[in-house]
Each structure stands twice: as structure tokens, then as C-alpha cells.
Motif scaffolding. Structure first.
Motif, short mmCIF file in Angstrom:
data_model
loop_
_atom_site.label_atom_id
_atom_site.label_comp_id
_atom_site.label_asym_id
_atom_site.label_seq_id
_atom_site.Cartn_x
_atom_site.Cartn_y
_atom_site.Cartn_z
N TYR A 426 -39.93 -54.33 26.02
CA TYR A 426 -40.20 -55.14 27.16
C TYR A 426 -41.25 -56.01 26.68
N ASP A 427 -41.94 -55.28 26.20
CA ASP A 427 -43.16 -56.82 25.50
C ASP A 427 -42.65 -58.14 24.75
N LEU A 428 -41.30 -57.39 24.18
CA LEU A 428 -40.74 -58.93 23.51
C LEU A 428 -40.26 -59.84 24.61
N ALA A 429 -39.84 -58.84 25.24
CA ALA A 429 -38.83 -60.15 26.59
C ALA A 429 -39.84 -60.84 27.03
N GLU A 430 -41.35 -60.30 27.40
CA GLU A 430 -41.95 -60.60 28.28
C GLU A 430 -43.53 -61.72 27.37
N TRP A 431 -43.41 -61.51 26.31
CA TRP A 431 -44.30 -62.71 25.34
C TRP A 431 -43.47 -63.80 24.89
N THR A 432 -41.61 -63.42 25.38
CA THR A 432 -40.72 -64.40 24.93
C THR A 432 -40.28 -65.36 25.88
N CYS A 433 -40.16 -64.90 27.22
CA CYS A 433 -39.12 -65.22 28.03
C CYS A 433 -40.24 -67.05 28.77
N LEU A 434 -41.36 -67.21 27.60
CA LEU A 434 -42.41 -68.25 28.08
C LEU A 434 -41.28 -69.21 28.14
N ALA A 435 -40.88 -69.21 26.48
CA ALA A 435 -40.21 -70.31 26.04
C ALA A 435 -38.63 -70.57 27.31
N PRO A 436 -37.71 -69.40 27.33
CA PRO A 436 -36.79 -70.54 28.49
C PRO A 436 -37.59 -70.61 30.23
N THR A 438 -41.14 -71.52 31.37
CA THR A 438 -41.84 -73.03 31.63
C THR A 438 -40.73 -74.47 31.15
N ALA A 439 -39.74 -74.22 30.62
CA ALA A 439 -38.66 -74.94 30.26
C ALA A 439 -38.15 -75.51 31.77
N LEU A 440 -37.71 -74.27 32.84
CA LEU A 440 -36.74 -74.05 34.46
C LEU A 440 -38.39 -75.00 34.62
N SER A 441 -39.33 -74.41 34.42
CA SER A 441 -40.24 -74.91 35.88
C SER A 441 -40.53 -76.85 34.93
N LEU A 442 -40.94 -76.44 34.30
CA LEU A 442 -41.24 -78.14 33.68
C LEU A 442 -39.81 -79.27 34.21
N GLU A 443 -38.81 -78.81 34.51
CA GLU A 443 -37.61 -79.09 34.42
C GLU A 443 -37.87 -79.95 36.14
N ASN A 444 -38.51 -78.72 37.13
CA ASN A 444 -37.73 -78.62 38.07
C ASN A 444 -39.83 -79.09 39.08
N ASN A 445 -39.92 -80.16 38.67
CA ASN A 445 -41.42 -80.42 39.26
C ASN A 445 -42.55 -79.38 38.86
N SER A 446 -42.63 -78.53 38.07
CA SER A 446 -43.79 -77.36 38.09
C SER A 446 -42.94 -76.76 38.71
N ALA A 447 -42.08 -76.71 39.62
CA ALA A 447 -41.50 -75.42 40.63
C ALA A 447 -42.23 -73.81 39.69
N PRO A 448 -42.75 -73.35 40.57
CA PRO A 448 -42.61 -71.37 40.28
C PRO A 448 -41.62 -70.90 40.22
N VAL A 449 -41.45 -70.50 38.40
CA VAL A 449 -40.14 -69.47 38.18
C VAL A 449 -40.41 -68.26 38.74
N GLU A 450 -39.34 -67.59 38.97
CA GLU A 450 -39.70 -65.84 38.37
C GLU A 450 -39.56 -65.14 37.35
N ILE A 451 -40.76 -64.28 37.12
CA ILE A 451 -40.32 -63.93 35.67
C ILE A 451 -40.11 -62.39 36.20
N PRO A 452 -38.82 -62.50 35.62
CA PRO A 452 -37.63 -61.26 35.41
C PRO A 452 -38.52 -59.66 35.23
N ASP A 453 -38.56 -58.74 35.99
CA ASP A 453 -38.33 -57.65 35.90
C ASP A 453 -38.10 -56.71 34.39
N PHE A 454 -38.13 -56.94 33.22
CA PHE A 454 -37.52 -56.80 32.05
C PHE A 454 -37.29 -54.64 31.97
#
Ligand SMILES: NC(=O)c1ccc[n+]([C@@H]2O[C@H](COP(=O)([O-])OP(=O)(O)OC[C@H]3O[C@@H](n4cnc5c(N)ncnc54)[C@H](O)[C@@H]3O)[C@@H](O)[C@H]2O)c1
Length: 471
Positions: A426-436, A438-454
């Protein structure tokens, strides 16, 4: 008249609200702006979480290494200094890299390892061996997740270099495989063992900073001199094709441990912003004389994260600008402050400084860093048990000043003693999920993106992050 005016205002407000919620569907039932979400698959029936996972003790840990470029052979070399380890097999696409790594074993007086090379799939044969307990992966980012998954399916524990997964699909697949097989799946995040970080974690856990409210981390490393060193240019290619914080784990690891992420708190959502890409684009064009095409990764990417318990995290990524190396690493608590880059130091309320550390602490200036002398005394007083045990040898063996050796030694110690590893899937998931994400946030004018409870409901079961030791 006043009544009519109020009614008009109310009508306008209601129309406005309706417009926002019905046309854009961006508000929740309370009228709050809703973060963008990604698909969070439900846990398949019969599968259980791996929180606090333990596995039977392994007296001698038999290891197979995949990926012997720049990082891999250094790991093999460090393992020759760890007692209770057998290096069973080595694998790389290139036979000469396997041969070169065998020399490390020879020099250490160890038997030669089995060799795998020559095909894109040779690593699978290594994973299939029945005399390996741990598969240690140091290939490029795109191969990590599939290699970890296959290794676990073959009944092996696995440890993988950072970032161990790059997409949400990969992250969920890695989690599902770890849960299904009940195998250890650790991301090799070395920075959590660095001397300042681990000492500061110990201080935070002992309440020295009061309640920790804000933390910072980063990967700021000007890579221009080293782009050419990676196999088939994988690292530059990844930057060329992906926007977002694609290398977040060195910043995320230490700060998530400070905030007890999935051990009492969880990250709720993030917001990202990047500046336009300039330097790497120019490097490709001017130094390499190639067409940079549509270069995607921003010059500097910033991410802000809010947690369930009201804490905030600030993460930065910049591999393009001519700046000194920095992982930021900063912590602000209600009673103190810690900072690693560019100036290493602490500031504390005088009530937090014991007289054995600074006899005249009442006179200390609270508007600046504590003196070097007091900092050293604090670091000595709060030296982490892991450093007490391993610091001397780690500094001799090396690997980013010793933290790499400490990481490997802890992994082996926990496997040998049947303890939960310092970092779980779950650490692995939480620390790496920034790649996908943040890309989603950036593609949507910096919209907030939910971080799942892995952990799928388990984030509050464990209270506080702790390293495991033999009692
Ligand atoms: N934690 C740290 O401080 C740190 C430092 C450096 C690198 N890294 C990470 O280590 C990893 C490796 O980086 P690197 O600099 O060694 O890269 P590299 O390109 O030098 O080495 C990758 C190696 O993997 C091999 N490989 C690729 N596909 C393979 C396959 N199918 N089968 C077997 N071998 C295969 C390549 O031939 C190459 O030798 C990356 O994830 C990187 O981010 C971490």
C-alpha cells in the motif's frame, strides 16, 4: 420590496447552484466541489488485505536479481556484505552485464550465480526457479509491475526499484497479486533510511515537533549530464511522453511515514500544476540534434495533497532545471520544524528541548535554526535504533552514503525473522500513484483528483507507523 429582493437573490443563487451541479456535475450533495475520480476495483471475494503481513522465517534468503544496468550491480555488491544471503541468479537483457556482475561475486569469494540473458523474457525463467525466495528488480520503470506480479505468482517475495508502478491499472494489479498470493511486495525506497530523515521520524514519533501538520518532499535533480546512460533511452523517453510527477517516491516516502499514511491517516485528494517544458526540449534539439516532438513533462511539477486528518503535503519534481540536488524534506509541527535542503536544521519551542541537549535552552532564539551543536546533540539523542545497529557498516559499504545498504539489510532482517517489512504494497501504491493522478489533474486545469484508499477500508486499523524488530 425587501422581501422581493431577497427572493430574487435566492432565485439567482439557486439557479447558479443548479447550473454548477447539473451542467458540470462537479458538486457533491453538500454543494462542495467534487474531485475527479479513477476506478477503484473492489477486493475480489476470498482475497484479504496484507496489512502487517508476515511470512515464515527464512534463515538464508536466496535472491535472484533482474536488471544489471547502473543500479543492479551496486545492489548485488551490497548484498555480498549482508549475512544470511545467497545470490542465486543474475539476469539482464545483455549477457556481458551478467558476466560483469559475476565478477563482483568472484571478488567477494562467493560462488557464481546462475545466468539468464539474451531474451526479453529470460527473467521469467529466473522467477520460475524453486530455489529463490526473493526476486530483486532493478530494470526500467515500464517493466517493474509485470515483473513483480509474475514473481509473486511464482511464489516469490519481491522487491523493486522506484517507481515500482506507473499507472493506476498497474498499481491495482500489483495490490491484487500481493493480496492473492500473500507475498511481500516492497518498493525499494532508500530515502526513508537516510540519516536526517530517519532521525527526524524518530523525533516526530516521540512528539518533539508537537502535531505534524505540513510536510514537504521533492525530487529535484538536474539530469542533463546523465540522460545518455539509460538502456535504450528509457528515462528520457518516459519524460518525453508523460506529464506529471513521474518520480515522486523519494519525496513521498519519508513524509508519508511522518504522517502515518494508512496507519491512522489517509490521503484524500491532490492538485497538481506544472510549468511549461523548456530545458529538456532544448537539450534534445540542441545537444542531441533530434526532434523533441511534443515534449510532455513539465519543467517543474508541484503537487499538493490533503489528508483525512487535515494535514497537507507539498511534493515537487524537477529534473530539467540547473538547480542543486534537493529532496526538500521539510516538516512543520505545532512545536517545531525540521528542514533538510538546502540547510539542514531544526527549530523547536524551548519547551521541547531537554537540558541534556542544550543546558541554556530557555535563551535560544526561536526565530532561527538551533545551533549546529544543539542539532548534533539532538541527532545523537534521537538516533534511530536502525542507525544504531547499522550506521557504521552502512557508511563503509556505501550506496548513497549508506542508506541503500540500510534498506537492503532491513529487508533481509525482516525476511529472516518473519517480521512485516518496513514498506508494504500500500506504501508502494500511495507513493507511486502521483504519476497517473497528477497527470489527470494537469490535463484538467489542475482539478482536484481523489486519491483512492488502496487498503480498501483498512487505513485506520493500524495506529502509527512503526518498524518491526525481534522482541
Ligand atoms: N533509489 C535510487 O536512489 C535509484 C537510483 C538510480 C536508479 N534507480 C532506479 O533503478 C532502476 C534502474 O535504473 P538504472 O539507472 O539502473 O537503469 P539502466 O537503464 O542503467 O538499467 C536497466 C537494466 O535493465 C535491463 N533490462 C531491461 N529489460 C530487461 C529484461 N526484459 N530482462 C532483463 N533485464 C532487462 C537493461 O538491459 C539494463 O541493464 C530505475 O527504476 C531507476 O529509477 C533508483
Amino acid at each position: 420590496m425587501k422581501k422581493l429582493f431577497n427572493l430574487l437573490v435566492l432565485a439567482l443563487l439557486l439557479t447558479g447552484c443548479t447550473l454548477i451541479s447539473s451542467e458540470n456535475n462537479k458538486n457533491d450533495a453538500n454543494g462542495n466541489f467534487k474531485p475527479l475520480t479513477t476506478k477503484s476495483p473492489e477486493r475480489p471475494p476470498g482475497q484479504k488485505d496484507v496489512l502487517g503481513l508476515t511470512a515464515p522465517k527464512i534463515e538464508t534468503v536466496r535472491v535472484g536479481f533482474i536488471g544489471l544496468g547502473q543500479r543492479g550491480p551496486r545492489a548485488v555488491s551490497r548484498f555480498t556484505h549482508i549475512p544470511g544471503v545467497e545470490i542465486v541468479a543474475l539476469c539482464d537483457l545483455h549477457a556481458d552485464r551478467v558476466e560483469k556482475t559475476q565478477k563482483i561475486l568472484e571478488k567477494a569469494g562467493l560462488p557464481a550465480a546462475a545466468e539468464y540473458s539474451g531474451s526479453e523474457e529470460s527473467w521469467k525463467e529466473l522467477c520460475q526457479r524453486d530455489d529463490i525466495d526473493l526476486v530483486y528488480i532493478t530494470t526500467d520503470w515500464k517493466r517493474h509491475a509485470s515483473m513483480m506480479i509474475y514473481a509473486m505468482e511464482q511464489g516469490k517475495h519481491t522487491a523493486c526499484e522506484v517507481p515500482a508502478a506507473m499507472t493506476m491499472e498497474e498499481i491495482w494489479d500489483v495490490i491484487d497479486t500481493a493480496e492473492k498470493t500473500q507475498k511481500h511486495c516492497m518498493q525499494l525506497e532508500n530515502c526513508v533510511y537516510d540519516f536526517f530523515e530517519l532521525t527526524t521520524l524518530n523525533m516526530a514519533q516521540k512528539g518533539v515537533f508537537g502535531e505534524v501538520l505540513y510536510v514537504e518532499g521533492a525530487y529535484i535533480h538536474h539530469l542533463e549530464d546523465i540522460w545518455d546512460r539509460f538502456e535504450s533511452d528509457w528515462r528520457l523517453e518516459y519524460n518525453k511522453n508523460h506529464r506529471g510527477d513521474i518520480y515522486a517516491t523519494h519525496g513521498m516516502g519519508p513524509v508519508c511515514q511522518l504522517l502515518d499514511i494508512h496507519r491512522g491517516d489517509k490521503m484524500n485528494y491532490l492538485v497538481a500544476m506544472d510549468s511549461k517544458p523548456v530545458s529538456i526540449h532544448n537539450y534534445i534539439k540542441n545537444v542531441r540534434g533530434e526532434d523533441p516532438g511534443d515534449f510532455k513533462n513539465g519543467q517543474h511539477t508541484m503537487t499538493m495533497i490533503k489528508t483525512e486528518k487535515g494535514k497537507t503535503i507539498h511534493i515537487q519534481h524537477d529534473v530539467a532545471s540547473p538547480r542543486p540536488y534537493s529532496r526538500m524534506y521539510q516538516l512543520t509541527g505545532t512545536k517545531g520544524f525540521a528542514n533538510k535542503y538546502p540547510v539542514q536544521g531544526y527549530a523547536l519551542e524551548s519547551s521541547q528541548i531537554d537540558s541534556d541537549v542544550a543546558p541554556n535552552h530557555e535563551e535560544l532564539n526561536q526565530h532561527s535554526f538551533l545551533s549546529e551543536e544543539v542539532m548534533k546533540a539532538l541527532m545523537e539523542k534521537y538516533k534511530h535504533p536502525i542507525h544504531k545497529e547499522l550506521e557504521e557498516k552502512a557508511k563503509k559499504v556505501g550506496g548513497h552514503g549508506g542508506m541503500d545498504f540500510i534498506m537492503d539489510s532491513r529487508l533481509i532482517y525482516c525476511l529472516q525473522n518473519g517480521l512485516p517489512l518496513d514498506m508494504d504494497v500500500y506504501d508502494l501504491a500511495e507513493w507511486t500513484c502521483l504519476a497517473p493522478l497528477t497527470a489527470l489533474s494537469l490535463e484538467n486545469n489542475s482539478a482536484p483528483v481523489e486519491i483512492p484508499d488502496f487498503t480498501r477500508g483498512g487505513w485506520n486499523k493500524t495506529k502509527g507507523y512503526r518498524h518491526a524488530f525481534v522482541e
